[in-house]
Scaffold this motif. Structure first.
Motif, PDB file in Angstrom:
ATOM      1  N   THR A   1       0.861  -1.180   0.000  1.00 41.79           N
ATOM      2  CA  THR A   1       0.000   0.000   0.000  1.00 41.79           C
ATOM      3  C   THR A   1       0.897   1.230   0.000  1.00 41.79           C
ATOM      4  N   THR A   2       0.758   2.092  -1.035  1.00 38.94           N
ATOM      5  CA  THR A   2       1.658   3.243  -1.158  1.00 38.94           C
ATOM      6  C   THR A   2       0.968   4.577  -0.930  1.00 38.94           C
ATOM      7  N   HIS A   3      -0.353   4.632  -1.009  1.00 40.50           N
ATOM      8  CA  HIS A   3      -1.104   5.892  -0.926  1.00 40.50           C
ATOM      9  C   HIS A   3      -0.671   6.886  -2.006  1.00 40.50           C
ATOM     10  N   GLY A   4       0.030   6.389  -3.033  1.00 45.01           N
ATOM     11  CA  GLY A   4       0.499   7.279  -4.094  1.00 45.01           C
ATOM     12  C   GLY A   4       1.502   8.303  -3.621  1.00 45.01           C
ATOM     13  N   SER A   5       2.273   7.998  -2.586  1.00 45.81           N
ATOM     14  CA  SER A   5       3.155   9.005  -1.979  1.00 45.81           C
ATOM     15  C   SER A   5       4.519   8.425  -1.637  1.00 45.81           C
ATOM     16  N   ALA A   6       5.551   9.272  -1.781  1.00 45.21           N
ATOM     17  CA  ALA A   6       6.901   8.913  -1.335  1.00 45.21           C
ATOM     18  C   ALA A   6       7.124   9.302   0.109  1.00 45.21           C
ATOM     19  N   ALA A   7       6.125   9.936   0.735  1.00 48.39           N
ATOM     20  CA  ALA A   7       6.299  10.468   2.083  1.00 48.39           C
ATOM     21  C   ALA A   7       6.011   9.451   3.174  1.00 48.39           C
ATOM     22  N   VAL A   8       5.568   8.246   2.785  1.00 48.83           N
ATOM     23  CA  VAL A   8       5.302   7.181   3.757  1.00 48.83           C
ATOM     24  C   VAL A   8       5.961   5.897   3.272  1.00 48.83           C
ATOM     25  N   ASP A   9       6.229   5.001   4.207  1.00 46.88           N
ATOM     26  CA  ASP A   9       6.780   3.699   3.835  1.00 46.88           C
ATOM     27  C   ASP A   9       5.731   2.875   3.104  1.00 46.88           C
ATOM     28  N   HIS A  10       6.183   2.069   2.149  1.00 47.67           N
ATOM     29  CA  HIS A  10       5.294   1.234   1.353  1.00 47.67           C
ATOM     30  C   HIS A  10       5.342  -0.183   1.912  1.00 47.67           C
ATOM     31  N   VAL A  11       4.382  -0.476   2.744  1.00 47.24           N
ATOM     32  CA  VAL A  11       4.374  -1.732   3.490  1.00 47.24           C
ATOM     33  C   VAL A  11       3.475  -2.751   2.799  1.00 47.24           C
ATOM     34  N   VAL A  12       3.991  -3.972   2.634  1.00 53.87           N
ATOM     35  CA  VAL A  12       3.161  -5.066   2.126  1.00 53.87           C
ATOM     36  C   VAL A  12       2.199  -5.484   3.238  1.00 53.87           C
TER      37      VAL A  12
ATOM     38  N   ILE B   1       3.252  11.202   8.940  1.00 57.22           N
ATOM     39  CA  ILE B   1       4.054  11.275   7.711  1.00 57.22           C
ATOM     40  C   ILE B   1       5.505  11.009   8.068  1.00 57.22           C
ATOM     41  N   GLN B   2       6.113   9.998   7.436  1.00 61.58           N
ATOM     42  CA  GLN B   2       7.490   9.655   7.765  1.00 61.58           C
ATOM     43  C   GLN B   2       8.506  10.618   7.139  1.00 61.58           C
ATOM     44  N   TYR B   3       8.210  11.096   5.922  1.00 65.76           N
ATOM     45  CA  TYR B   3       9.203  11.870   5.183  1.00 65.76           C
ATOM     46  C   TYR B   3       8.554  13.152   4.647  1.00 65.76           C
ATOM     47  N   GLU B   4       8.493  14.166   5.484  1.00 65.85           N
ATOM     48  CA  GLU B   4       7.795  15.409   5.157  1.00 65.85           C
ATOM     49  C   GLU B   4       8.312  16.036   3.856  1.00 65.85           C
ATOM     50  N   ASP B   5       9.628  15.957   3.646  1.00 65.28           N
ATOM     51  CA  ASP B   5      10.221  16.624   2.490  1.00 65.28           C
ATOM     52  C   ASP B   5       9.862  15.948   1.173  1.00 65.28           C
ATOM     53  N   LYS B   6       9.211  14.776   1.233  1.00 66.62           N
ATOM     54  CA  LYS B   6       8.852  14.063   0.006  1.00 66.62           C
ATOM     55  C   LYS B   6       7.377  14.204  -0.353  1.00 66.62           C
ATOM     56  N   LEU B   7       6.655  15.037   0.382  1.00 68.98           N
ATOM     57  CA  LEU B   7       5.258  15.289   0.034  1.00 68.98           C
ATOM     58  C   LEU B   7       5.169  16.042  -1.279  1.00 68.98           C
ATOM     59  N   GLY B   8       4.147  15.727  -2.083  1.00 67.23           N
ATOM     60  CA  GLY B   8       3.872  16.499  -3.283  1.00 67.23           C
ATOM     61  C   GLY B   8       3.355  17.885  -2.929  1.00 67.23           C
ATOM     62  N   ASP B   9       3.294  18.768  -3.931  1.00 65.63           N
ATOM     63  CA  ASP B   9       2.955  20.170  -3.676  1.00 65.63           C
ATOM     64  C   ASP B   9       1.583  20.329  -3.025  1.00 65.63           C
ATOM     65  N   LEU B  10       0.564  19.657  -3.556  1.00 65.63           N
ATOM     66  CA  LEU B  10      -0.777  19.824  -3.015  1.00 65.63           C
ATOM     67  C   LEU B  10      -0.854  19.274  -1.590  1.00 65.63           C
ATOM     68  N   ALA B  11      -0.318  18.086  -1.365  1.00 62.33           N
ATOM     69  CA  ALA B  11      -0.360  17.492  -0.033  1.00 62.33           C
ATOM     70  C   ALA B  11       0.407  18.344   0.970  1.00 62.33           C
ATOM     71  N   ALA B  12       1.562  18.870   0.558  1.00 60.58           N
ATOM     72  CA  ALA B  12       2.357  19.704   1.461  1.00 60.58           C
ATOM     73  C   ALA B  12       1.613  20.982   1.827  1.00 60.58           C
ATOM     74  N   SER B  13       0.944  21.584   0.848  1.00 63.73           N
ATOM     75  CA  SER B  13       0.209  22.826   1.123  1.00 63.73           C
ATOM     76  C   SER B  13      -0.991  22.550   2.021  1.00 63.73           C
ATOM     77  N   PHE B  14      -1.675  21.441   1.789  1.00 64.20           N
ATOM     78  CA  PHE B  14      -2.805  21.073   2.642  1.00 64.20           C
ATOM     79  C   PHE B  14      -2.337  20.829   4.084  1.00 64.20           C
ATOM     80  N   ARG B  15      -1.219  20.127   4.230  1.00 63.84           N
ATOM     81  CA  ARG B  15      -0.722  19.804   5.576  1.00 63.84           C
ATOM     82  C   ARG B  15      -0.318  21.070   6.332  1.00 63.84           C
TER      83      ARG B  15
END
Length: 513
Positions: A123-134, A375-389
């Protein structure tokens, strides 16, 4: 009243599903023994291999998992047939009677959105900001579908954290619209819907927090149903197992599940899977009550006499944004009203206006969850997600509490206003689906604003908590399907699908869809 249909809907119906039978027909064939679940699975595997590279609808899948579940489904089907043959009457072995007792999705392959857990898949949630756990086990939604017989073998493309009305994210190629691969399939269930519309799999579930089932359904000519809040108990169950229509901070729970199908029958079959309860089978009830109702409506209905329909072009964002409806969207809206009237419904304008603070209030609730998310990796959030957060975390607790309470008030008022009608009709989208990158090439604030302008009629239904369905009603000259939205009263999911079925039948008889 008379509804003038503009010439914007003058295109020829298109299909891109490449011969894949409808899900209801596949179920009939499986029950009759005309095809095996393994044969269905092998066909789907080849479709994913050959078609997914162009559509990017599926982000990960497991062929061994697909085929193993298919073999189990064939064993289960053989067991059902054997039990029926030993019964007191051979009539119990015909596929129609057998279908009443067999879980609705048995042998049907499908994917789940990549924000929900399926055992054995990441499960990735479409994001690099969290770990992708099976996932070690199925989540609540996967468990429900598995009990209904679904062959869950894939994860479908989503926008980052399922926040957007498209299906582009920072870590996977964007999902594409099979009607025109330069265009978005919508979102956040865009990958799931593209897989159905593009013929990769027969049917799929979606999740809808602000339009995420209805948006991609409208973009690709599918029937997409948003359930009412609480219709599927998993939608209002939190991670601690508590069941409530509001979250722990007092905001209405906006996200619900819903079926995506190529017609109303398939959407009804998917709905039966989402709401499947084995205890009802033991009590002698049909496994497919929604599908039964839709088929019965098509076989025996005399129309929609007595149905009280309101229509409105008013959107929830009118006070804050310059909402404009394209000629194609206006034509689809008018055609939907006209066909409902032709089927015997009493159709009149609904004098409804959204409150002026809807946009601001909804945005505060919509962004709050990401502000609290781990969020494990704040600096890897996409623009929209980062602005929302950032926006959510800058808000005071009192501001958030006030917004939560106000959105509950707004939702209640909208539900009451629309509830004076059996059904309320609105446009579905404001226009045809935009090109890939149309939203994401901008900063977060502009991205969100453009999304609201494209989808001004969807989030308000989540706030009200009532069900709604998008119904394809015609084609543009350049080959895009256009839909209208029907908003129902609480508990009217099956009624909405029956109405959609009658509308589709009427329009198909005229060669319009």
């Amino acid at each position: 009243m008379s509804f003038e249909i503009p010439e914007a809907l003058s295109g020829v119906p298109r299909r891109v599903d490449d011969g894949l039978p409808l899900a209801a027909e596949l179920r009939r064939q499986l029950l009759a023994g005309e095809i095996s679940a393994v044969e269905v699975a092998q066909d789907v595997a080849e479709r994913v291999r050959s078609k997914n590279p162009a559509l990017n609808a599926v982000v990960t899948w497991d062929e061994d998992m697909l085929l193993a579940q298919a073999r189990d489904a064939d064993d289960a089907l053989a067991g059902f047939r054997g039990s029926a043959a030993k019964g007191p009457s051979s009539a119990g072995t015909d596929s129609a009677a057998l279908g009443k007792r067999v879980p609705p999705l048995l042998g049907l392959p499908m994917g789940l959105k990549d924000g929900l857990d399926v055992a054995g898949l990441p499960t990735t949630h479409g994001s690099a900001a969290v770990d992708h756990v099976v996932a070690g086990e199925d989540g609540l939604h996967a468990s429900r579908l598995r009990s209904a017989g679904a062959n869950l073998f894939a994860k479908t493309t989503v926008p980052e954290f399922l926040l957007s009305c498209h299906s582009e994210n920072p870590i996977h190629p964007p999902a594409r619209n099979p009607l025109d691969v330069s265009r978005t399939p919508g979102g956040s269930s865009g990958g799931a819907a593209a897989a159905v519309a593009g013929g990769l799999m027969p049917v799929a579930p979606g999740n809808d927090g602000g339009g995420s089932v209805r948006i991609p359904a409208s973009a690709m000519g599918l029937v997409g149903l948003k359930l009412g809040r609480g219709a599927m108990v998993e939608d209002i169950t939190d991670e601690d197992g508590n069941v409530a229509a509001v979250d722990r901070w007092g905001a209405p729970k906006l996200g619900v599940t819903g079926p995506l199908g190529r017609d109303a029958r398939d959407a009804a079959l998917m709905l039966d899977g989402l709401l499947f309860d084995r205890s009802r089978l033991a009590a002698g009830h049909s496994a497919t009550p929604a599908l039964d109702a839709v088929v019965n409506t098509l076989d025996h209905s005399e129309g929609l006499a007595g149905l009280h329909v309101g229509f409105t072009r008013a959107s929830a964002f009118d006070a804050a944004l310059p909402v404009e409806i394209s000629p194609a969207a206006e034509a689809a809206f008018a055609r939907a009203c006209a066909v409902l009237e032709r089927l015997g419904a009493a159709v009149e304008e609904s004098p409804w206006e959204a409150p002026s603070d809807y946009d601001e209030t909804f945005r505060k609730v919509w962004t709050a969850g990401l502000g609290r998310a781990p969020i494990q990796y704040e600096d890897k959030l996409g623009d929209l997600a980062a602005s929302f957060r950032a926006e959510a975390q800058a808000r005071t607790p009192q501001e958030q509490e006030n917004a939560n309470e106000r959105l509950l008030e707004i939702g209640g008022a909208m539900s009451t206003a629309w509830g004076s009608f059996d059904v309320v009709v609105t446009p579905a989208m404001a226009d045809t689906p935009p090109r890939i990158g149309y939203f994401t090439e901008h900063d977060g604030a502009t991205d969100y604003r453009l999304q609201c302008l494209y989808t001004p009629y969807t989030s308000m239904v989540n706030v009200a908590g009532v069900p709604a369905v998008t119904v394809p009603v015609g084609w543009t000259p350049d080959g895009f399907s256009m839909s209208a939205q029907l908003i129902g009263r609480m508990g009217s999911e099956v009624q909405l699908l029956c109405i959609a079925a009658l509308m589709q039948h009427e329009l198909a008889s005229e060669g319009l869809i």
